[in-house]
Design an enzyme around this catalytic site. Structure first.
Site, mmCIF file in Angstrom:
data_model
loop_
_atom_site.group_PDB
_atom_site.id
_atom_site.type_symbol
_atom_site.label_atom_id
_atom_site.label_comp_id
_atom_site.label_asym_id
_atom_site.label_seq_id
_atom_site.Cartn_x
_atom_site.Cartn_y
_atom_site.Cartn_z
ATOM 1 N N HIS A 101 -5.458 0.522 3.630
ATOM 2 C CA HIS A 101 -5.534 1.764 2.857
ATOM 3 C C HIS A 101 -6.332 1.429 1.590
ATOM 4 C CE1 HIS A 101 -1.532 2.169 4.841
ATOM 5 N NE2 HIS A 101 -1.725 3.464 4.820
ATOM 6 N N ASP A 104 -4.327 -0.431 -0.879
ATOM 7 C CA ASP A 104 -3.961 -1.825 -0.596
ATOM 8 C C ASP A 104 -4.975 -2.805 -1.165
ATOM 9 O OD1 ASP A 104 -2.024 -0.670 1.099
ATOM 10 O OD2 ASP A 104 -3.402 -0.755 2.802
ATOM 11 N N ASP A 296 -0.935 1.297 16.920
ATOM 12 C CA ASP A 296 -0.196 0.441 15.986
ATOM 13 C C ASP A 296 0.947 -0.137 16.807
ATOM 14 O OD1 ASP A 296 -1.870 1.061 13.919
ATOM 15 O OD2 ASP A 296 -0.346 1.943 12.617
HETATM 16 C C1 XUL Z 1 3.586 4.758 8.342
HETATM 17 C C2 XUL Z 1 2.428 4.185 9.021
HETATM 18 C C3 XUL Z 1 1.204 4.024 8.199
HETATM 19 C C4 XUL Z 1 -0.071 4.264 8.934
HETATM 20 C C5 XUL Z 1 -1.297 4.195 8.043
HETATM 21 O O1 XUL Z 1 4.713 4.850 9.109
HETATM 22 O O2 XUL Z 1 2.503 3.813 10.173
HETATM 23 O O3 XUL Z 1 1.225 2.766 7.637
HETATM 24 O O4 XUL Z 1 -0.248 3.365 9.960
HETATM 25 O O5 XUL Z 1 -1.212 5.014 6.936
HETATM 26 CO CO CO Z 2 1.168 2.919 11.522
#
Ligand code: XUL
Ligand code: CO
Length: 437
Positions: A101, A104, A296
């Site tokens: 981000h 960050d 993710d």
């Molecule tokens: C929050 C989340 C974030 C996103 C990016 O739960 O997963 O960190 O991946 O903003």
């Molecule tokens: Co995430």
């Protein structure tokens, strides 16, 4: 690479094979090994995230900082130390990508202008490190949820000034993502939702969010950013209800605002669990709807009810999702981002390595299992056979819209047949999966 000293004398993590007992060796992740004709690294495209790995202090709602880092601080000097440590860890792990981000990588300063300047300055710093190491950016994003100005939403805020502030912040984040050759740009609507419908105009907020995403897409085309715009679904937390609840609701949202061909999804395992789905459900649905983008790969605790962002450990579970992913041709611009954090008692630098080594190994194990299922072919053939009758002239005519309800009913009346139920063979198929683990 010159050492920051943070990781002491920890050596680069190597592949040592399934028999290795070295806790800081890969047992499955062999980046150059060919799986279905493609390098493992090119299949998985793993990424370390900046925020949890280098920003997490161990704080939770009941207690403050437990973890100490030499880069905790609010100025550019600290931001550079953080970047040095991040690239050192990427090098130690042998991971090709990172994610961040804006917040960050750079201190916020005292104004949006100063923030933008800091973000651009740090992007330049990262760019040099990327050129030196060959490490790439999987995606960038903007933090539109931490500061109190976003407490009632960013794009969905009742105040258009907050919408404008968010748009300006996102512009810089996309600019630097483009500058760094990011493969994607992610939008996660951390505060895009509501706490109570007593103070919320749902339709208006959705329209605002639709416009916000459209602005991002329009800008991407104007500057020639070749990456994919991704939305990351999450059902709740921090808000009671997030508009990007899950893949199905994100698809509905995109279709309503005419964005379904422009934006794809970044599916997080932990968020799938919070939505009451399985990870493989979210992946298979996104593929079916043509909006699969990236992952993710951090898992969630199954009991907690909040977002625990843990490193993945369960290869059998992930293998089902990877099987669907491989069958669809695998990642294009996406990859596996470890949006995962060590626990608040994991104080040592080496804990960061243990988390990523185990997580990446579990993913590699799942990939190998999914590839074996494809090579074996029995699951694929079973599913084909299961639907084969739809290839009959009558099956095709129904789907092509060449039969009315009356015509179908008349045929039943004429032929008076009783459909013959067939076994779904779930246990047999599950055993095939386990056998290939
Ligand atoms: C929050 C989340 C974030 C996103 C990016 O739960 O997963 O960190 O991946 O903003
Ligand atoms: Co995430």
């Amino acid at each position: 690479m010159s050492s920051t000293g943070f990781f002491g004398n920890l050596a680069p993590v190597r592949f040592e094979g399934p028999d290795s007992d070295n806790p800081l060796a890969y047992r499955h992740y062999d980046k150059d090994a060919l799986i279905l004709g493609k390098r493992m690294e090119d299949h998985l495209r793993p990424a370390v995230c900046y925020w949890h790995s280098f920003g997490f202090s161990g704080a939770d709602p009941f207690g403050g900082q437990t973890i100490e880092r030499p880069w905790f601080g609010d100025d550019l000097a600290h931001a550079r130390v953080k970047a040095d440590a991040a690239f050192e860890m990427l090098h130690l792990l042998g991971v090709p990508f990172f994610t961040f981000h804006d917040r960050d990588i750079a201190p916020e300063g005292t104004s949006l202008r100063e923030y933008g300047k800091n973000v651009r300055e740090m992007a330049g710093y990262l760019q040099k490190k990327m050129a030196d190491t060959g490490i790439r950016l999987l995606w960038g994003t903007s933090n539109l949820f931490h500061d109190r100005r976003f407490m009632a939403g960013a794009a969905t805020n009742p105040d258009p000034d907050v919408f404008a502030y968010s748009a300006a912040q996102v512009k810089t984040a996309i600019d630097v993502t483009h500058q760094l050759g990011g493969a994607n740009y992610v939008v996660w609507g951390g505060r895009e939702g509501y706490e109570t419908l007593l103070n919320t105009d749902l339709k208006r907020e959705l329209d605002q969010l639709g416009r916000f995403i459209a602005l991002i897409v329009e800008y991407k085309h104007r500057i020639g950013f070749p990456g994919t715009i991704l939305i990351e679904p999450k059902p709740q937390e921090p808000t009671k209800h997030q508009y990007d609840f899950d893949v199905a609701s994100v698809f509905g949202f995109l279709a309503r605002y005419g964005l379904e061909r422009e934006v794809k999804v970044n599916i997080e395992v932990a968020h799938a669990v919070l939505a009451g789905h399985s990870f493989e459900h979210e992946v298979a649905l996104a593929i079916a709807l043509g909006v699969f983008g990236s992952v993710d790969i951090n898992r969630n605790d199954y009991q907690s009810g909040w977002d625990t962002d843990q490193f993945p450990t369960n290869a059998a579970e992930m293998a089902v999702a990877f099987y669907h992913l491989l069958k669809s041709g695998g990642f294009t611009t996406g990859g596996l981002n470890f949006d995962a954090r060590i626990r608040r008692q994991s104080l040592e630098p080496e804990d960061l390595l243990h988390g990523h080594v185990g997580g990446l190994d579990a993913c590699a194990h799942a990939l190998k299992t999914a590839a074996k299922l494809i090579e074996d072919g029995r699951i694929g053939r079973f599913v084909e056979d299961r639907y084969a009758a739809w290839n009959s002239p009558e099956g095709k005519a129904i789907l092509a819209g060449k039969r009315t309800l009356e015509e179908i009913a008349a045929r039943l009346d004429r032929e008076a047949f009783e459909p013959k139920p067939k076994s779904g063979r779930q246990e047999y198929l599950e055993n095939l999966l386990i056998r290939h683990l």
